[in-house]
Design a protein around this motif. Structure first.
Motif, mmCIF file in Angstrom:
data_model
loop_
_atom_site.group_PDB
_atom_site.id
_atom_site.type_symbol
_atom_site.label_atom_id
_atom_site.label_comp_id
_atom_site.label_asym_id
_atom_site.label_seq_id
_atom_site.Cartn_x
_atom_site.Cartn_y
_atom_site.Cartn_z
ATOM 1 N N SER A 26 12.857 122.747 17.248
ATOM 2 C CA SER A 26 12.728 124.292 16.691
ATOM 3 C C SER A 26 12.104 125.180 17.467
ATOM 4 O O SER A 26 12.449 126.308 17.785
ATOM 5 C CB SER A 26 11.979 124.045 15.349
ATOM 6 O OG SER A 26 12.140 122.746 14.625
ATOM 7 N N ASN A 27 10.988 124.761 18.293
ATOM 8 C CA ASN A 27 10.160 125.618 18.975
ATOM 9 C C ASN A 27 9.753 125.010 20.352
ATOM 10 O O ASN A 27 9.672 123.828 20.412
ATOM 11 C CB ASN A 27 8.747 126.021 18.280
ATOM 12 C CG ASN A 27 8.992 126.677 16.917
ATOM 13 O OD1 ASN A 27 9.550 128.026 17.012
ATOM 14 N ND2 ASN A 27 8.845 126.040 15.792
ATOM 15 N N PHE A 215 5.124 116.066 13.013
ATOM 16 C CA PHE A 215 5.698 116.690 11.907
ATOM 17 C C PHE A 215 6.451 118.083 12.199
ATOM 18 O O PHE A 215 5.757 119.172 12.340
ATOM 19 C CB PHE A 215 4.817 116.869 10.560
ATOM 20 C CG PHE A 215 4.500 115.594 10.018
ATOM 21 C CD1 PHE A 215 5.155 114.315 10.053
ATOM 22 C CD2 PHE A 215 3.086 115.587 9.642
ATOM 23 C CE1 PHE A 215 4.693 113.276 9.489
ATOM 24 C CE2 PHE A 215 2.676 114.347 9.118
ATOM 25 C CZ PHE A 215 3.117 113.166 9.078
ATOM 26 N N GLY A 216 7.599 118.160 12.706
ATOM 27 C CA GLY A 216 8.158 119.254 13.173
ATOM 28 C C GLY A 216 9.015 120.037 12.318
ATOM 29 O O GLY A 216 8.627 120.057 11.239
ATOM 30 N N THR A 218 12.815 120.114 12.002
ATOM 31 C CA THR A 218 13.744 119.431 11.463
ATOM 32 C C THR A 218 13.610 117.718 11.535
ATOM 33 O O THR A 218 14.457 117.209 10.770
ATOM 34 C CB THR A 218 15.083 119.782 11.975
ATOM 35 O OG1 THR A 218 15.171 119.534 13.442
ATOM 36 C CG2 THR A 218 15.431 121.277 11.687
ATOM 37 N N GLY A 245 9.271 120.371 8.432
ATOM 38 C CA GLY A 245 9.080 121.640 7.850
ATOM 39 C C GLY A 245 10.256 122.471 7.144
ATOM 40 O O GLY A 245 9.905 122.763 6.125
ATOM 41 N N SER A 290 -0.437 127.630 4.210
ATOM 42 C CA SER A 290 -1.267 127.057 5.080
ATOM 43 C C SER A 290 -2.568 127.445 5.185
ATOM 44 O O SER A 290 -3.686 126.800 5.387
ATOM 45 C CB SER A 290 -0.901 126.683 6.377
ATOM 46 O OG SER A 290 0.368 125.820 6.199
ATOM 47 N N ALA A 355 4.379 121.757 11.048
ATOM 48 C CA ALA A 355 4.275 121.420 9.674
ATOM 49 C C ALA A 355 2.960 120.794 9.486
ATOM 50 O O ALA A 355 2.340 120.806 8.333
ATOM 51 C CB ALA A 355 5.423 120.511 9.205
ATOM 52 N N HIS A 357 0.172 122.030 10.184
ATOM 53 C CA HIS A 357 -0.757 122.820 9.591
ATOM 54 C C HIS A 357 -1.077 122.875 8.123
ATOM 55 O O HIS A 357 -1.891 123.582 7.663
ATOM 56 C CB HIS A 357 -0.450 124.544 9.750
ATOM 57 C CG HIS A 357 -0.444 124.733 11.333
ATOM 58 N ND1 HIS A 357 -1.614 125.222 12.092
ATOM 59 C CD2 HIS A 357 0.530 124.799 12.362
ATOM 60 C CE1 HIS A 357 -1.244 125.485 13.184
ATOM 61 N NE2 HIS A 357 -0.137 125.234 13.372
HETATM 62 N N1 LIG Z 1 1.241 127.516 10.120
HETATM 63 C C1 LIG Z 1 2.138 126.754 9.511
HETATM 64 N N2 LIG Z 1 2.083 126.235 8.386
HETATM 65 C C2 LIG Z 1 3.002 125.494 7.750
HETATM 66 N N3 LIG Z 1 4.143 125.182 8.521
HETATM 67 C C3 LIG Z 1 4.271 125.575 9.752
HETATM 68 C C4 LIG Z 1 3.260 126.512 10.213
HETATM 69 N N4 LIG Z 1 3.396 126.754 11.427
HETATM 70 C C5 LIG Z 1 4.769 126.196 11.905
HETATM 71 N N5 LIG Z 1 5.129 125.573 10.728
HETATM 72 C C6 LIG Z 1 6.347 124.843 10.597
HETATM 73 O O1 LIG Z 1 6.459 123.870 11.724
HETATM 74 C C7 LIG Z 1 7.766 123.640 11.940
HETATM 75 C C8 LIG Z 1 7.998 123.810 13.452
HETATM 76 O O2 LIG Z 1 7.366 122.763 13.925
HETATM 77 P P1 LIG Z 1 7.647 122.524 15.598
HETATM 78 O O3 LIG Z 1 6.776 121.416 15.877
HETATM 79 O O4 LIG Z 1 7.409 123.755 16.123
HETATM 80 O O5 LIG Z 1 8.917 121.892 15.529
HETATM 81 P P2 LIG Z 1 9.655 121.017 16.700
HETATM 82 O O6 LIG Z 1 8.834 119.872 17.092
HETATM 83 O O7 LIG Z 1 10.834 120.569 15.625
HETATM 84 O O8 LIG Z 1 10.167 122.038 17.715
HETATM 85 C C9 LIG Z 1 8.558 124.637 11.220
HETATM 86 O O9 LIG Z 1 9.110 123.782 10.143
HETATM 87 C C10 LIG Z 1 7.772 125.844 11.172
HETATM 88 O O10 LIG Z 1 7.910 126.231 9.706
#
Ligand SMILES: Nc1ncnc2c1ncn2[C@@H]1O[C@H](COP(=O)(O)OP(=O)(O)O)[C@@H](O)[C@H]1O
Lengths: 582, 445
Positions: A26-27, A215-216, A218, A245, A290, A355, A357
């Motif tokens: 995702s990021n 917890f990411g 997807t 998330g 959050s 997620a 957070h």
């Molecule tokens: N402050 C926050 N509170 C709740 N969820 C968050 C927050 N910041 C990011 N997210 C959620 O975290 C997820 C992305 O997590 P991330 O670790 O970046 O993903 P990945 O590991 O899949 O790249 C998304 O669903 C995003 O909405």
């Protein structure tokens, strides 16, 4: 690199400018280690430290990160997202679900690609392979870092999930190579995460069991890690490729969509563009929740040209997302079970990924683990590191550690010959005496799952009057003792016809059992050796050193603290180790 | 790492402990597990440096080192692969209630034993194969029916509540109990163990005690049957509910179906409880151990009874003997007491006689002295006053003094002598204050 050659400076290779990259589905995040040795996450031109791993093509222009993400609404077919996990995979082994609302993956030659209209002309769709898209993404990340550092980044340590295959790693290295980034090392996300915490100046080197719950967006990944004297071994992992998330977003989407439908008799989820708007706003609302006690939700022209404004408070949100939360918890519990451990064995739980957070997730986990376990998340620990930045920081720290090394040196150090190591099957420790244990109490000096060779020492008290003491070194068995308050006796033992007739409805009567008290107890197992220290003076202490060699031979030293001489002895390696059978 | 501090003291060296140079090796360390350390962090770099400086490895070493490593990531291929039945693939997702969710995910051989992790991995495997977006990309006709079956199966199996509802009626996981005939051919344990193992899945209390074998103790066997007779089951039957119409029009119909469903659930639950009870009854009746324990108990009881009888007999005998002993002791005591009493009386009588005799001596002495009246006749009043004085003296002396006095007077006839003895006595008594100054005048000179 090649364009610098032949300019006269060819004899000295260009200076290595290295960063840490967390490449998420995702990021992504980029980080570097400052001259003071502090890891810092870099914000890109948009001011983002969490840069969406997305690229969008509009009228021949490439958009990256947050800018690309906004195009999911108007230009979803030309926006590529959630592609990391496709890298180095066959088409038949990928799960396209996360890409349902963006460009769909297609099979192209032997790999996965996206069909994109890259130029401004209509109808000129070309396949862009996942390798190519990765290269473009990494190039944008490196260029943001270069802008920030004022030097051209040319090398990186990059993180991947623990289940990344050899093929996926190779594909990643090649894709980075094309972007002009030399990948010095690929490291596991949960390990980078632990390192980010352990590298803080105030943290101590301890033997501990660490759970990293990532917890990411997807997917979610859990790793159970034995941290022994600063070295890390993964004992078990668990993955859920459809939990993250996005499921929390979905709970909010459903809630607001239902509310909207009730008012306006049209379900915004049925229209692709409305759904994309719902998704973006739900994520924003979730992030607000959050931090605050309520979150607003407002979308212009959500459906049929109707603007929509609403709010939700945190209690309601936590209710809506209850099932997703318990999914996170169960994933963690499952991983612990897979490692053959118990929640009581866990010393530290690190929450990472965006997620994490969410305060409720940490709160639930706090109730799952014993009090001694620290739950490292923003809502449960004042000193917690931002869970979205952990992997990138860890990568930057590792990058800093190895940046001076030759490529070959790094390769050899990370080779299985160096990493594949025997780990102790049982704890090794010494028997001490306490008033309520006739046969003595086992005190571990080294824990199970410690890699050998290893050396540990301890200073042990002696009886009040000093004198001659026995040092018994043995293996320790850890047991979980549960005392449950006596179950209520059931009436009429085993008289037939009385079991649970008519108890058809689950009235919950039998659920009021008192909670059992569980604790870890050590039992001394196989005795390895004994030694004697004679004539210890009153109030004296004995220092015992235990050393396990690479071949599992054991050597022991013991002496009175401040005394002369002492005892030393050796126990040979186990026989089975000779013929290599495990 | 820093040295640990252990506060509890070391044990005292046992008497007679010896070791060569005060050290005794006993046993090698248990065989280790081979795992990969993560090549990350400063401590690993130190480890790598140490390890690499003594490297002696060939390509062979490399491969072997890696092969022995315990796998952390499991490859999906192995455990979760079942051929897909074409019948299954052509299922209609709408009929999800009739679908075998485990079979859909390829987990037929695991069923209720499948872990959440296995279900997730099985799901993923199926998704990779059957995702409609992929089928569309491959240009095949849009048929996502089986994909929907997969999603439904996963939804149910990953939801603990729904999974229990399905597991409650998952007949494929049932193990029918063996018949009486079959069991009587022997092999009780082998035949019944899987039956109880299957039933155990419904237990709210886990772990469930095991059937054991012919070496199990009586307690274990009793615990086992007690457990099953008090079985606390989570099994429920809502999965077999008739669909409740969810249109708002027909509320009566809705309520009617709900009531019917509730009644059916209850009935099935009752039947299931009865079924389990019969099953346990059957097992109990066929369990040789129960007979064995009964026999043992009977033998034990018999032995106890004999022992008890012997004990009772001995007790009775002892009682009789004790009684006799007691009687004899009492008789002896009585005898002794009587003898003592008799002896005492004799002495008393003798003393009495002595007193009488002494008194007689005292009175005799004055009579023989003619009441101190010389040769003439003593008048009655003189006699009277002398005798009353003698009486007075007698009344003031104790038996010993009386005896002493009598001793002095015995055989004395001379009035003078007699009188001087009396006078001496009267004076003594007056000196002691026992007689007043005027008393005993007639006895004084
Ligand atoms: N402050 C926050 N509170 C709740 N969820 C968050 C927050 N910041 C990011 N997210 C959620 O975290 C997820 C992305 O997590 P991330 O670790 O970046 O993903 P990945 O590991 O899949 O790249 C998304 O669903 C995003 O909405």
């Amino acid at each position: 690199m090649s364009d610098q050659e032949g300019t006269g400076a060819a004899s000295t290779p260009p200076e290595r400018i290295v960063i840490g990259i967390a490449f998420g589905n995702s990021n992504s995040s980029i980080a570097f280690t400052s001259k003071e040795g502090k890891a810092e996450v870099i914000a890109n031109e948009d001011g983002d430290r969490q840069i969406p791993s997305m690229l969008s093509y509009v009228q021949g222009e490439e958009y990256h990160g947050t800018q690309a993400k906004t195009h999911l609404v108007r230009n979803s077919k030309n926006t590529i997202a959630y592609f990391r996990d496709f890298l180095g995979q066959d088409f038949k082994s990928i799960d396209p679900t996360p890409c349902h609302a963006s460009a769909h993956p297609i099979e192209h030659e032997s790999t996965v690609a996206f069909s994109i209209q890259e130029s401004a002309e209509e109808g000129t769709h070309v396949p862009i392979t996942v390798s190519e898209i990765t290269t473009r993404h990494l190039r944008r990340l490196a260029s943001s870092a270069s802008d920030f550092l004022g030097k051209s980044v040319n090398a990186a340590v990059i993180t991947v999930p623990t289940d990344f295959s050899e093929k996926q790693r190779d594909a990643l290295i090649s894709a980075a190579q094309v972007a002009g980034i030399d990948i010095l090392q690929i490291i596991h996300e949960p390990i980078a995460t632990v390192l980010a915490y352990d590298a803080r100046p105030e943290s101590k080197v301890l033997d501990k069991v660490v759970v990293v719950a990532d917890f990411g967006g997807t997917r979610s990944d859990v790793a159970i890690i034995a941290s022994r004297g600063g070295m890390y071994t993964i004992l078990a992992t668990a993955h859920d490729y459809s939990l993250g998330g996005a499921n929390l977003d979905q709970a909010l989407i459903d809630y607001f969509a239902k509310e909207f439908t009730k008012k306006h008799k049209t379900d915004p989820r049925e229209n692709t563009r409305s759904l994309a708007k719902l998704k973006l706003e739900a994520e924003a609302t979730k992030k607000a929740l959050s931090l605050g006690a309520s979150g607003s939700f407002s979308v212009e022209s959500l459906a049929d040209g109707i603007d929509y404004n609403s709010t939700v408070n945190r209690t309601r949100y936590e209710l809506l997302a209850g099932k997703v939360f318990s999914g996170f918890t169960r994933l963690v519990e499952g991983a612990i079970q897979k490692a053959g451990l118990d929640v009581l064995d866990v010393d530290e739980v690190i929450l990472s990924g965006g997620a994490s957070h969410t305060p409720k997730i940490a709160c639930i986990l706090q109730s799952v683990f014993p009090e001694k376990a620290s739950i490292l998340a923003p809502s449960t620990s004042a000193t917690a590191i931002n869970p979205s930045e952990l992997a990138a920081r860890g990568a930057a720290i590792q990058a800093n550690l190895i940046q001076e090394f030759d490529k070959e040196d790094i390769e050899q150090s990370t080779h299985p010959v160096v990493t594949a190591t025997p780990h102790l099957a049982y704890a090794i420790g010494v028997v001490a005496i306490s008033s309520d244990e006739k046969h003595g109490i086992f005190k571990p000096l080294m824990e199970a799952e410690t890699a050998v060779p290893v050396r540990r020492s301890a200073q042990i008290a002696t009886p009040k009057e000093g004198g001659d003491v026995l040092i018994r070194i043995c293996e320790g068995l850890r047991e979980i003792k549960a005392h449950k308050p006596e179950p209520k006796p059931k009436v009429n033992g085993n008289k037939p016809g009385n079991a649970s007739d008519g108890d058809g409805e689950d009235s919950g009567v039998s659920d009021d059992d008192e909670e059992e008290i569980r604790q870890i107890v050590w039992k001394a197992g196989r005795v390895l050796a004994e030694a004697a220290i004679r004539g210890v003076k009153k109030g004296g202490k004995v220092e015992v050193g235990v050393n396990v060699g690479e071949d599992l031979s054991l050597s022991i030293t013991a002496r009175e603290v401040g005394g002369k001489g002492g005892v030393r002895g050796v126990v040979g390696r186990p026989k089975a180790a000779e013929n290599g059978s495990a | 790492m820093a040295s640990t501090q252990v506060i509890l003291p070391l044990p005292i060296l046992p008497e007679g402990w010896t070791g060569e140079k005060d050290f005794r090796p006993f046993s090698s360390i248990s065989t280790a597990t081979s795992r990969n350390i993560e090549p990350v962090g400063p401590h690993f770099l130190a480890h790598a440096r140490r390890k690499r400086h003594q490297r002696t490895f060939s390509e062979d070493d490399r491969i072997q080192a890696q092969e022995k490593v315990k796998k952390v990531e499991d490859d999906d291929a192995g455990e979760i692969s079942e051929p897909e039945d074409p019948m299954l693939l052509s299922r209609d997702a709408k009929d999800w209630k009739g679908q075998d969710h485990y079979a859909v995910l390829g987990l037929s051989k695991y069923r209720y034993k499948a872990t959440e992790d296995q279900i997730k991995r099985a799901h993923r495997k199926k998704v990779l194969k059957h995702h409609p977006d992929k089928k569309a990309a491959a240009g095949s006709t849009e048929d996502d029916s089986f994909f929907k079956c997969i999603q439904k199966a996963t939804e149910i199996l990953l939801d603990p509540v729904k999974r229990r509802q399905f597991d409650s009626v998952d007949e494929a996981a049932d193990v029918d109990p063996p018949s009486k005939k079959e069991t009587q051919k022997g092999n009780f344990y082998k035949l019944w163990r899987p039956v109880f193992a299957a039933e155990a899945r419904f237990s709210k209390i886990q772990p469930v005690p095991i059937l054991g074998d012919d070496k199990s103790t009586k307690e274990e066997v009793e615990d086992f049957y007690n457990f099953w007779y008090n079985f606390d089951s989570w099994r429920s039957f809502e999965y077999q509910d008739e669909d409740v119409p969810d249109d708002n029009e027909n509320r009566d119909q809705k309520r009617y179906v709900e009531r019917k469903n509730n009644a059916a659930r209850k009935k099935k639950k009752t039947e299931d409880t009865a079924r389990l009870r019969r099953l346990v009854d059957d097992a109990l009746a066929l369990d040789e151990r129960i007979k064995k324990f009964r026999q043992q108990e009977r033998a034990h009881k018999d032995r106890r009874r004999l022992e008890k009888e012997a004990e009772a007999k001995k007790a009775a005998e002892d009682a009789v003997r004790a009684k006799e002993e007691e009687a004899r002791a009492r008789a002896e005591a009585e005898e002794r007491a009587k003898a003592e009493k008799a002896e005492g009386k004799k002495a008393k009588d003798a003393a009495k006689n002595a007193v009488k005799k002494n008194k007689r001596v005292l009175k005799g002495a004055v009579k023989d002295s003619n009441y101190f009246c010389g040769a003439g006749d003593a008048s009655a009043s003189v006699i009277d006053s002398v005798l009353s004085d003698v009486e007075l003296v007698i009344s003031k002396v104790d038996n010993e003094e009386l005896a002493a006095l009598a001793g002095k007077l015995n055989g004395k006839k001379d009035a003078k002598e007699v009188k001087s003895v009396y006078a001496e006595e009267v004076k003594r008594l007056q000196g002691e204050g026992k007689l007043k100054a005027g008393d005993g005048k007639t006895l004084l000179d």
